[in-house]
Design an enzyme around this catalytic site. Structure first.
Site, PDB file in Angstrom:
ATOM      1  CE  LYS A  66     -36.418  50.087   1.009  1.00 43.01           C
ATOM      2  NZ  LYS A  66     -37.593  50.962   1.125  1.00 43.01           N
ATOM      3  CG  ASP A 102     -40.131  51.328   3.755  1.00 40.37           C
ATOM      4  OD1 ASP A 102     -39.601  52.326   4.269  1.00 40.37           O
ATOM      5  OD2 ASP A 102     -39.497  50.506   3.067  1.00 40.37           O
TER       6      ASP A 102
END
Ligand code: ATR
Length: 279
Positions: A66, A102
């Protein structure tokens, strides 16, 4: 021509994203397919080049890529850049743009239980990557105070110092936080403690949680961690990690297609996939 979507990670076999997104593509009659790709660290740059060359519609990035993905993208939105993690990429006419859904996914899920966090006192347990995304997102949304408790308290202080959005925060050890739990309206558990197979562990003693509190755990395997079970016994409301997972996916799907999908349908699909293997 069928559009390609993907998720890159290592490991990737456990990912529920392909089934979730392929179900949505067929439900909304979009001619697209979503595939998982197992990509090692050293191959990430080539993998992104390959997806770009193939004209992919977009893709997700999961652990451990990420942060490493950021230099390979053309543009990264402000929140993702501040968090230092991208989980969703959109191919906008050849330009790869990175987003973080997220933290915002957690917030969308939270709104099902707590319509506004404005003025709420929040405790975040944990100071890793997941905590960072949630902390920055909530700070941006102006929670009154967001304290952070972590085994390594210096990491909690580091997160507070790194946050570019103004909020009032203090860093605590897990023991200190457990003594003062009655102060908090919202408690969010982001560590790996309680996750299968270590299901018998607790991050901290929950005795002092107040009954009116909402207690969230971002873990969804098991669906109810020991932490949530004990908070429920005290009388608090609880929320597991399914909503965060569903809404991060829903926000990614919206960025790719312009459609905000049926989250209830997604949740059913995820629960079916988890069926029988939740602990
Ligand atoms: P993620 O990206 O999923 O958040 P991470 O960055 O590895 O994962 O962070 C894991 C979090 O769980 C950290 O807050 C970690 O505490 P430390 O910063 O002290 O390492 C916490 N954690 C993991 N195992 C733990 C344990 N046995 N006891 C207490 N905290 C633990």
């Amino acid at each position: 021509m069928k559009k390609l979507f993907a998720v890159l990670g290592d490991p990737i076999g456990h990912s529920m994203s392909p089934i979730m997104h392929n179900d949505l593509f067929s439900y909304y009659q979009i001619d697209a397919h979503y595939l998982p790709f197992h990509v090692k660290n050293d191959d990430l740059e080539d993998a992104v080049k390959g997806l770009r060359a193939l004209g992919v519609g977009g893709f997700n990035i999961t652990v451990p890529h990420k942060s490493a993905i950021i230099p390979f993208l053309d543009e990264v939105e402000e929140l993702a850049l501040n968090i230092g993690a991208v989980n969703t990429v959109v191919n906008d006419g050849g330009k790869l743009i990175g987003y973080n859904t997220d933290g915002p996914g957690f917030l969308r899920g939270l709104e099902l239980y707590m319509p506004s966090i404005e003025g709420k006192k929040v405790l975040l347990i944990g100071a890793g990557g997941a905590a960072r995304g949630i902390y920055f997102t909530l700070a941006k949304e102006k929670a009154l105070a967001i304290d952070i408790a972590n085994r390594t308290v210096e990491k909690a202080s580091g997160l507070i110092e790194a946050c570019p959005y103004s909020t009032s925060s203090s860093a605590y050890t897990l023991d200190e936080a457990s003594r003062n739990l009655e102060e908090y309206d919202l408690i969010i558990q982001t560590t790996t403690i309680g996750m299968s197979p270590k299901i018998a562990e607790l991050p901290l003693n929950v005795t002092n949680i107040k009954k009116q509190a909402l207690v969230c755990d971002i873990i969804y395997n098991p669906l109810e961690t020991l932490f949530l079970q004990e908070a429920k016994e005290i009388g608090a409301s609880i929320q597991n990690g399914i909503d965060m997972f569903v809404f991060q996916g829903a926000l990614a799907f919206e960025k790719w297609t312009g459609i905000f999908p049926d989250a209830e349908r997604m949740r059913e699909n995820v629960l079916n996939q988890l069926g029988g293997k939740t602990c």
